[in-house]
Design a protein around this motif. Structure first.
Motif, short mmCIF file in Angstrom:
data_model
loop_
_atom_site.label_atom_id
_atom_site.label_comp_id
_atom_site.label_asym_id
_atom_site.label_seq_id
_atom_site.Cartn_x
_atom_site.Cartn_y
_atom_site.Cartn_z
N THR A 14 0.95 -1.26 -0.52
CA THR A 14 -0.10 -0.38 0.06
C THR A 14 0.79 1.39 -0.37
OG1 THR A 14 -1.87 -1.12 1.02
CG2 THR A 14 -1.32 1.43 1.33
N ARG A 15 1.41 1.32 0.61
CA ARG A 15 2.64 2.56 1.09
C ARG A 15 3.50 2.48 -0.55
NH1 ARG A 15 2.95 7.27 1.68
NH2 ARG A 15 5.20 8.21 2.55
N TYR A 16 3.62 1.39 -0.97
CA TYR A 16 4.57 1.61 -2.18
C TYR A 16 3.52 2.18 -3.46
CZ TYR A 16 6.56 -0.19 -6.99
OH TYR A 16 7.63 -0.34 -8.00
N ALA A 17 2.56 1.79 -3.84
CA ALA A 17 1.80 2.10 -4.39
C ALA A 17 1.23 4.22 -4.20
CB ALA A 17 0.18 1.69 -4.84
N SER A 18 0.97 4.47 -2.49
CA SER A 18 0.80 5.77 -2.95
C SER A 18 1.55 6.45 -3.31
CB SER A 18 0.81 5.51 -1.44
OG SER A 18 -0.60 4.69 -1.05
N LEU A 19 3.07 5.62 -3.04
CA LEU A 19 4.20 6.64 -3.00
C LEU A 19 4.61 6.97 -4.97
CD1 LEU A 19 6.52 5.55 -0.36
CD2 LEU A 19 5.88 7.89 -0.73
N ARG A 20 3.89 5.64 -5.14
CA ARG A 20 4.72 5.99 -6.74
C ARG A 20 3.75 7.12 -7.39
NH1 ARG A 20 6.90 1.52 -10.27
NH2 ARG A 20 5.49 2.54 -11.38
N ILE A 21 2.12 7.19 -6.42
CA ILE A 21 1.54 7.29 -7.09
C ILE A 21 2.15 8.76 -6.75
CG2 ILE A 21 -1.16 8.30 -6.98
CD1 ILE A 21 -1.70 5.66 -6.47
N ALA A 22 2.02 9.28 -6.22
CA ALA A 22 2.52 10.50 -5.35
C ALA A 22 4.40 11.02 -6.08
CB ALA A 22 3.10 10.87 -3.82
N TYR A 23 4.21 10.21 -6.50
CA TYR A 23 5.90 10.67 -7.30
C TYR A 23 5.64 11.08 -8.59
CZ TYR A 23 10.59 11.23 -9.19
OH TYR A 23 11.73 10.90 -9.69
N ALA A 24 4.04 10.12 -9.30
CA ALA A 24 4.04 10.10 -10.68
C ALA A 24 3.61 11.83 -10.67
CB ALA A 24 3.33 9.45 -11.28
N GLU A 25 2.83 12.26 -9.42
CA GLU A 25 1.67 13.28 -9.64
C GLU A 25 2.96 14.52 -9.45
OE1 GLU A 25 -0.85 12.72 -6.97
OE2 GLU A 25 -2.32 11.47 -8.35
N ARG A 26 4.65 14.52 -8.58
CA ARG A 26 4.45 15.71 -8.06
C ARG A 26 5.74 15.44 -8.77
NH1 ARG A 26 2.15 13.91 -3.80
NH2 ARG A 26 -0.26 14.59 -3.77
N GLY A 27 6.69 14.49 -8.33
CA GLY A 27 8.02 14.06 -8.89
C GLY A 27 8.59 15.05 -7.69
N ALA A 32 11.21 10.88 -3.72
CA ALA A 32 11.74 9.54 -4.43
C ALA A 32 13.10 8.85 -3.67
CB ALA A 32 13.11 10.40 -5.65
N ARG A 33 13.31 9.50 -2.75
CA ARG A 33 14.07 9.12 -1.60
C ARG A 33 13.08 7.75 -1.40
NH1 ARG A 33 16.51 13.74 -1.25
NH2 ARG A 33 14.70 14.44 0.36
N GLU A 34 12.37 8.43 -0.17
CA GLU A 34 11.07 7.52 0.49
C GLU A 34 10.62 6.00 -0.33
OE1 GLU A 34 7.42 7.37 3.30
OE2 GLU A 34 7.96 9.37 2.44
N LEU A 35 10.45 6.06 -1.82
CA LEU A 35 10.01 4.77 -2.84
C LEU A 35 11.45 4.07 -2.45
CD1 LEU A 35 7.75 3.95 -4.50
CD2 LEU A 35 9.05 5.67 -6.26
#
Length: 105
Positions: A14-27, A32-35
């Motif tokens: 769940t955390r991985y998916a949330s971070l992927r989305i957040a990184y795709a939206e904001r970069g 990126a480090r947390e991902l």
């Protein structure tokens, strides 16, 4: 072979998916480090060196657990309906979507 706790795997996915989305939206660099950290942890937990393999293994683990849990003989009965709510928004023809706290009404 050690098998990871399904709850921990689900939480990490769940955390991985949330971070992927957040990184795709904001970069953002911090995202990126947390991902990267979550990806590394998922790989270690699933015994892989590739995050896509780790996600596939995690999904398989969770599906196997769901199938095993569903094959039990105990009848749990029907689940109660889930009420869906929109919290904090006022909508309608005369009220465009706006936060209630800021509406001043």
């Amino acid at each position: 072979m050690l098998v990871p706790d399904p709850k921990a795997v689900r939480k990490l996915l769940t955390r991985y998916a949330s971070l992927r989305i957040a990184y795709a939206e904001r970069g953002r660099p911090e995202t990126a480090r947390e991902l990267e950290d979550v990806s590394y942890t998922l790989c270690v937990m699933m015994g892989t060196t590739d995050v896509y393999d780790a996600v596939a293994k995690a999904d398989a683990l969770l599906m196997a657990g769901t199938a095993a849990a569903g094959s039990g003989t105990r009848d749990r009965g029907p689940r109660p309906p889930v009420e869906r709510r929109t919290v904090g928004l006022r909508t309608g023809a005369d009220h465009p979507a706006e936060p209630l706290a800021e509406s001043g009404r």
